[in-house]
Motif scaffolding. Structure first.
Motif, PDB file in Angstrom:
ATOM      1  N   ASN A 103       0.840  -0.906  -0.243  1.00  0.00           N
ATOM      2  CA  ASN A 103       0.103   0.033  -0.216  1.00  0.00           C
ATOM      3  C   ASN A 103       0.674   1.079  -0.385  1.00  0.00           C
ATOM      4  OD1 ASN A 103       1.298  -0.096   2.959  1.00  0.00           O
ATOM      5  ND2 ASN A 103      -0.810   0.636   3.397  1.00  0.00           N
ATOM      6  N   ASP A 104       1.924   1.192  -0.393  1.00  0.00           N
ATOM      7  CA  ASP A 104       2.734   2.066  -0.291  1.00  0.00           C
ATOM      8  C   ASP A 104       2.896   3.024  -2.424  1.00  0.00           C
ATOM      9  OD1 ASP A 104       5.133   4.244  -0.635  1.00  0.00           O
ATOM     10  OD2 ASP A 104       6.366   2.694  -0.447  1.00  0.00           O
ATOM     11  N   ALA A 105       1.803   4.461  -1.054  1.00  0.00           N
ATOM     12  CA  ALA A 105       1.573   5.512  -2.236  1.00  0.00           C
ATOM     13  C   ALA A 105       2.475   5.510  -3.264  1.00  0.00           C
ATOM     14  CB  ALA A 105       0.975   6.661  -1.631  1.00  0.00           C
ATOM     15  N   ASP A 106       3.437   5.766  -3.440  1.00  0.00           N
ATOM     16  CA  ASP A 106       4.569   5.895  -4.587  1.00  0.00           C
ATOM     17  C   ASP A 106       4.517   4.679  -4.973  1.00  0.00           C
ATOM     18  OD1 ASP A 106       5.332   8.399  -2.721  1.00  0.00           O
ATOM     19  OD2 ASP A 106       6.422   7.614  -1.309  1.00  0.00           O
ATOM     20  N   ALA A 107       4.373   3.868  -4.728  1.00  0.00           N
ATOM     21  CA  ALA A 107       5.036   2.750  -5.879  1.00  0.00           C
ATOM     22  C   ALA A 107       3.276   2.200  -6.402  1.00  0.00           C
ATOM     23  CB  ALA A 107       5.063   1.145  -4.726  1.00  0.00           C
ATOM     24  N   LEU A 108       2.387   3.225  -6.255  1.00  0.00           N
ATOM     25  CA  LEU A 108       1.064   2.483  -6.705  1.00  0.00           C
ATOM     26  C   LEU A 108       0.470   3.377  -8.034  1.00  0.00           C
ATOM     27  CD1 LEU A 108      -1.168   1.687  -3.410  1.00  0.00           C
ATOM     28  CD2 LEU A 108      -0.567   0.242  -4.923  1.00  0.00           C
ATOM     29  N   SER A 109       0.893   2.836  -9.048  1.00  0.00           N
ATOM     30  CA  SER A 109       1.515   3.480  -9.801  1.00  0.00           C
ATOM     31  C   SER A 109      -0.104   2.607 -10.667  1.00  0.00           C
ATOM     32  CB  SER A 109       2.545   3.186 -11.354  1.00  0.00           C
ATOM     33  OG  SER A 109       2.942   2.499 -11.278  1.00  0.00           O
ATOM     34  N   VAL A 110      -0.220   3.165 -12.343  1.00  0.00           N
ATOM     35  CA  VAL A 110      -1.999   2.412 -12.415  1.00  0.00           C
ATOM     36  C   VAL A 110      -0.949   2.650 -14.388  1.00  0.00           C
ATOM     37  CG1 VAL A 110      -4.064   2.734 -13.567  1.00  0.00           C
ATOM     38  CG2 VAL A 110      -2.944   3.662 -11.136  1.00  0.00           C
ATOM     39  N   SER A 111      -0.739   1.091 -14.625  1.00  0.00           N
ATOM     40  CA  SER A 111       0.142   0.879 -15.744  1.00  0.00           C
ATOM     41  C   SER A 111      -1.757   1.102 -16.676  1.00  0.00           C
ATOM     42  CB  SER A 111       0.964  -0.800 -16.064  1.00  0.00           C
ATOM     43  OG  SER A 111      -0.645  -1.284 -15.653  1.00  0.00           O
ATOM     44  N   SER A 112      -1.642   0.852 -18.257  1.00  0.00           N
ATOM     45  CA  SER A 112      -2.091   0.439 -18.789  1.00  0.00           C
ATOM     46  C   SER A 112      -2.947  -0.498 -18.690  1.00  0.00           C
ATOM     47  CB  SER A 112      -2.030   0.690 -20.389  1.00  0.00           C
ATOM     48  OG  SER A 112      -0.927  -0.012 -20.983  1.00  0.00           O
ATOM     49  N   LEU A 113      -2.332  -1.353 -18.336  1.00  0.00           N
ATOM     50  CA  LEU A 113      -3.167  -3.236 -17.918  1.00  0.00           C
ATOM     51  C   LEU A 113      -3.602  -2.932 -16.639  1.00  0.00           C
ATOM     52  CD1 LEU A 113      -3.118  -6.126 -18.519  1.00  0.00           C
ATOM     53  CD2 LEU A 113      -0.725  -6.378 -17.489  1.00  0.00           C
ATOM     54  N   LEU A 114      -3.308  -2.251 -15.784  1.00  0.00           N
ATOM     55  CA  LEU A 114      -3.750  -2.200 -14.629  1.00  0.00           C
ATOM     56  C   LEU A 114      -5.693  -1.587 -15.200  1.00  0.00           C
ATOM     57  CD1 LEU A 114      -4.976  -2.664 -11.623  1.00  0.00           C
ATOM     58  CD2 LEU A 114      -3.497  -0.319 -11.032  1.00  0.00           C
ATOM     59  N   ALA A 115      -5.389  -0.638 -15.760  1.00  0.00           N
ATOM     60  CA  ALA A 115      -6.412   0.581 -16.328  1.00  0.00           C
ATOM     61  C   ALA A 115      -7.575  -0.500 -16.439  1.00  0.00           C
ATOM     62  CB  ALA A 115      -6.465   1.621 -17.197  1.00  0.00           C
ATOM     63  N   GLU A 116      -6.998  -1.103 -17.147  1.00  0.00           N
ATOM     64  CA  GLU A 116      -8.414  -2.462 -18.415  1.00  0.00           C
ATOM     65  C   GLU A 116      -8.227  -3.108 -17.352  1.00  0.00           C
ATOM     66  OE1 GLU A 116      -7.443  -5.216 -22.142  1.00  0.00           O
ATOM     67  OE2 GLU A 116      -5.804  -3.492 -21.619  1.00  0.00           O
ATOM     68  N   GLN A 117      -7.891  -3.937 -16.487  1.00  0.00           N
ATOM     69  CA  GLN A 117      -8.486  -4.691 -15.552  1.00  0.00           C
ATOM     70  C   GLN A 117      -8.964  -4.046 -14.208  1.00  0.00           C
ATOM     71  OE1 GLN A 117      -4.843  -6.730 -14.549  1.00  0.00           O
ATOM     72  NE2 GLN A 117      -5.008  -8.500 -16.038  1.00  0.00           N
ATOM     73  N   LEU A 118      -9.282  -3.330 -14.366  1.00  0.00           N
ATOM     74  CA  LEU A 118      -9.693  -2.865 -13.401  1.00  0.00           C
ATOM     75  C   LEU A 118     -11.250  -2.033 -13.863  1.00  0.00           C
ATOM     76  CD1 LEU A 118      -8.047   0.420 -11.902  1.00  0.00           C
ATOM     77  CD2 LEU A 118      -8.711  -1.623 -10.517  1.00  0.00           C
ATOM     78  N   LEU A 121       2.774   4.880   3.560  1.00  0.00           N
ATOM     79  CA  LEU A 121       4.099   4.644   2.657  1.00  0.00           C
ATOM     80  C   LEU A 121       5.728   4.823   3.161  1.00  0.00           C
ATOM     81  CD1 LEU A 121       4.613   6.408   5.611  1.00  0.00           C
ATOM     82  CD2 LEU A 121       3.937   8.551   4.293  1.00  0.00           C
ATOM     83  N   THR A 122       6.677   5.042   2.379  1.00  0.00           N
ATOM     84  CA  THR A 122       8.180   4.986   3.336  1.00  0.00           C
ATOM     85  C   THR A 122       8.498   5.379   3.972  1.00  0.00           C
ATOM     86  OG1 THR A 122       8.895   2.535   1.407  1.00  0.00           O
ATOM     87  CG2 THR A 122      10.059   3.573   3.032  1.00  0.00           C
ATOM     88  N   LEU A 123       8.824   5.503   5.135  1.00  0.00           N
ATOM     89  CA  LEU A 123       9.631   6.705   6.215  1.00  0.00           C
ATOM     90  C   LEU A 123      10.353   6.665   5.850  1.00  0.00           C
ATOM     91  CD1 LEU A 123       8.338   5.985   9.931  1.00  0.00           C
ATOM     92  CD2 LEU A 123       6.992   7.363   8.238  1.00  0.00           C
ATOM     93  N   ARG A 124      10.521   8.441   5.246  1.00  0.00           N
ATOM     94  CA  ARG A 124      11.418   9.730   4.333  1.00  0.00           C
ATOM     95  C   ARG A 124      11.957  10.329   5.804  1.00  0.00           C
ATOM     96  NH1 ARG A 124       9.139   9.451  -1.476  1.00  0.00           N
ATOM     97  NH2 ARG A 124       9.052  11.140  -0.686  1.00  0.00           N
ATOM     98  N   ALA A 125      13.546  11.103   5.441  1.00  0.00           N
ATOM     99  CA  ALA A 125      14.130  12.160   6.484  1.00  0.00           C
ATOM    100  C   ALA A 125      12.728  13.207   6.413  1.00  0.00           C
ATOM    101  CB  ALA A 125      14.617  12.393   5.433  1.00  0.00           C
ATOM    102  N   GLU A 126      12.010  14.000   5.446  1.00  0.00           N
ATOM    103  CA  GLU A 126      10.625  14.301   5.730  1.00  0.00           C
ATOM    104  C   GLU A 126      10.234  13.853   6.769  1.00  0.00           C
ATOM    105  OE1 GLU A 126      10.271  13.656   2.207  1.00  0.00           O
ATOM    106  OE2 GLU A 126      11.616  13.754   2.962  1.00  0.00           O
ATOM    107  N   ASP A 127      10.006  12.494   6.866  1.00  0.00           N
ATOM    108  CA  ASP A 127       8.437  11.721   8.420  1.00  0.00           C
ATOM    109  C   ASP A 127       9.236  11.562   9.693  1.00  0.00           C
ATOM    110  OD1 ASP A 127       6.628  11.820   6.448  1.00  0.00           O
ATOM    111  OD2 ASP A 127       8.019   9.988   4.981  1.00  0.00           O
ATOM    112  N   ALA A 128      10.679  12.543   9.701  1.00  0.00           N
ATOM    113  CA  ALA A 128      11.756  12.050  11.518  1.00  0.00           C
ATOM    114  C   ALA A 128      10.753  12.162  12.174  1.00  0.00           C
ATOM    115  CB  ALA A 128      12.814  12.515  10.927  1.00  0.00           C
ATOM    116  N   CYS A 129       9.882  12.978  12.528  1.00  0.00           N
ATOM    117  CA  CYS A 129       8.889  13.703  13.480  1.00  0.00           C
ATOM    118  C   CYS A 129       8.057  12.825  13.331  1.00  0.00           C
ATOM    119  CB  CYS A 129       8.867  14.768  13.951  1.00  0.00           C
ATOM    120  SG  CYS A 129      10.179  16.449  13.604  1.00  0.00           S
ATOM    121  N   THR A 130       7.955  12.379  12.669  1.00  0.00           N
ATOM    122  CA  THR A 130       6.461  11.208  12.264  1.00  0.00           C
ATOM    123  C   THR A 130       6.448   9.795  13.552  1.00  0.00           C
ATOM    124  OG1 THR A 130       5.142  12.419  11.235  1.00  0.00           O
ATOM    125  CG2 THR A 130       4.655   9.628  10.829  1.00  0.00           C
TER     126      THR A 130
END
Length: 548
Positions: A85-100, A504-513
């Motif tokens: 469920n990593d938002a940065d990795a959830l792209s939509v390919s043409s194949l996925l759009a067709e299958q959706l 998401l994957t925690l990164r530098a800007e998520d340090a305080c979180t």
């Protein structure tokens, strides 16, 4: 076979906890605590999140009563943060759009297949006439669309969906028109994505607060993996989700709902190597008591144990790692060689704590970290370091990959003898000096997780060590006790839940979180349920940073 080994130089890289075995090394997601306690809000990132297959299935179940889990026909999500469920990795390919589109068509067809199904959309649909069709279609739209979009409809949106109904109804029956509308609804970005516009904060123009409906959605997908229920929607409309106290009250209610247990099962199915145990294959001659059915029971053992310990037991991560009991039914107990357990119902069983202790020594975890008919201490050690300690170990490539192929099973009587080459190679030793001593401690468990004291008639040396902690350990039960005492292990567990809960994957800007969650988890005595509640109390959960 994939072996996470054979790296050169420092193992640590961007996004991990520094060099393996060097707790306290600089971590890009760790900052001076004082920087996060300056009295200002630190929301971190809030990327646009698309529904995962798990979430899609749960949502159409609650929208239409569709229990066919249609989204599992879609391509698997990229692993990303490890939970799909990593938002940065959830792209939509043409194949996925067709299958959706194909999946939406199937859901719509099942939702309108019979008069009874139509009646579930709206009572008027059970006995619609030519004169009442359009009014009934509007009733369906006005009931279903706000649930699907997880917010009230904006002006004109109902008319847009009714236009789809009219197109489908042309030269066809009422049910076809409704199905066409549902197809469009399920392919709308407002359904497929958890879109957040937020409301402005007059005192902090760079920040926004989630609306009541957006906060309800954050809560429902964190705890249940689906759309908000009626009580949550009413709380949103009443403004009860505008404070941390109001959010906490709903979080506590939701965590006690049975739907939360499904989400916790999903989390551990992805954190632990247990999801594919029912498909695990082993040599029948070498392991005559193992079968795929036993593999499925192993997975259920782990999940039953986790559910009991979290909801009825002590409930801490440390107690999960060191519990002196597990759950078995008759067939699984027979596999383990445990007497006194009969029938198909799972029951609590006390362990022989000289052989097993806690989660990691369960047969399913040990079998799941074995990729063939022979054990591999590298894989087991890598699992502990990467999944439970948040150490990043890059996979070997190029010439190094050739040097770290698993040794031939005939090159030594025991795994320690076979894998000793890693500690002798100056390139391989960089990583293996940390992974192998962890993996060796689990050598008392064979490729299906059964306890043993010898391999090929040679006594197994299960001694080892844990990176960052002093002293050696004599075997698996000593190792898990050390893991349960290691603050890095608890911090990593909190990070895993934050990454899953926030998508998401925690990164530098998520340090305080990261710091806020780890601090709250420690303050709770490392209680798992309390950790989930605290995920709803951070700045990251209550604010949205406006992109610049």
């Amino acid at each position: 076979m994939i072996v996470a080994s054979g790296c050169t130089g420092n193992v640590g890289n961007a996004g991990n906890a520094g060099n393996v075995g060097e707790p306290g090394a600089e971590d890009p997601t760790t900052v001076d605590p004082r920087a996060c306690e300056d009295g200002t809000v630190h929301p971190g990132r809030a990327p646009l999140r698309r529904l995962t297959r798990f979430e899609y299935n749960k949502t159409v179940r609650d929208l239409f009563g569709d229990t066919t889990e249609p989204a599992f026909s879609l391509p698997s999500e990229d692993v990303g943060n490890g939970f799909g469920n990593d938002a940065d990795a959830l792209s939509v390919s043409s194949l996925l759009a067709e299958q959706l589109s194909t999946v939406a068509e199937g859901v719509a067809r099942r939702a309108t297949a019979t008069r009874e199904a139509l009646a579930k959309l709206a009572p008027c649909a059970s006995n619609v006439s030519a004169e009442s069709e359009e009014a009934c279609a509007r009733t369906i739209v006005e009931r279903i669309a706000p649930l699907a979009y997880r917010r009230p409809l904006a002006a004109g949106e109902a008319d847009e969906l009714l236009a789809l109904y009219s197109v489908g109804r042309m030269d066809a029956a009422f049910d076809v028109g409704v199905a066409t509308m549902i197809e469009g609804l399920l392919q709308s970005p407002d359904f497929l994505y958890r879109i957040e516009w937020g409301t402005s904060d007059p005192e902090r123009p760079e920040l926004r607060r989630p609306t009541g409906d957006e906060m309800a959605t954050r809560l429902s997908y964190l705890f249940w993996g689906t759309m908000p229920d009626e009580e949550l929607r009413l709380a949103a409309q009443a403004g009860e989700l505008s404070t941390k106290q109001g959010v906490r009250a709903q979080a506590e209610r939701m965590l006690e709902d049975p739907r939360a247990r499904t989400t916790i099962r999903f989390f551990f199915d992805n954190l632990l190597p247990i999801s594919n145990l029912a498909d695990l294959e082993r040599n029948a001659e070498a392991f005559p008591t193992f079968s795929r059915a036993i593999g499925a029971l192993m997975r259920e053992e782990t999940q039953r144990f986790l559910e009991h310990e979290i909801f009825e037991g002590t409930g801490t991560w440390a107690s999960i790692l060191t519990a002196p009991y597990t759950f078995m039914n008759g067939p699984l107990a027979a596999f383990y060689g445990v007497s006194g357990v009969t029938g198909d119902e799972f029951q609590q069983v006390q362990l022989d704590t000289t052989q097993r202790l806690g989660l990691l020594t369960q047969a399913g975890v040990m079998a799941g970290t074995t990729h063939s008919n022979t054990t591999n201490p590298v894989v087991r050690g890598s699992f502990v370091l990467q999944k439970l300690m948040c150490e990043k170990i890059p996979l070997p490539t190029g010439d190094i990959l050739e040097r770290v192929k698993p040794p031939d099973p005939y090159t030594g009587a025991t795994a320690r003898e076979r894998f000793s080459q890693h500690s002798q190679d100056p390139v391989c030793v960089t990583c293996h000096q940390y992974m192998d001593p962890v993996g060796f401690t689990f050598e008392n468990y064979d490729a299906v997780g059964l306890f043993r004291t010898t391999e090929n008639d040679v006594t197994i040396d299960a001694s080892g060590s844990l990176p960052g902690t002093p002293g050696a350990v004599s075997g698996p039960t000593e190792l898990v006790k050390k893991l349960a005492e290691a603050e890095q292990v608890h911090g990593c567990f909190a990070t895993r839940w934050a990454e899953y809960g926030y998508g998401l994957t925690l990164r530098a800007e998520d340090a305080c979180t990261k710091q806020a969650i780890s601090t709250a988890f420690k303050a709770s005595g490392y209680n798992v349920k309390q950790l989930l509640i605290e995920l709803t109390q951070t700045d990251a959960f209550h604010y949205i940073l406006v992109a610049r």
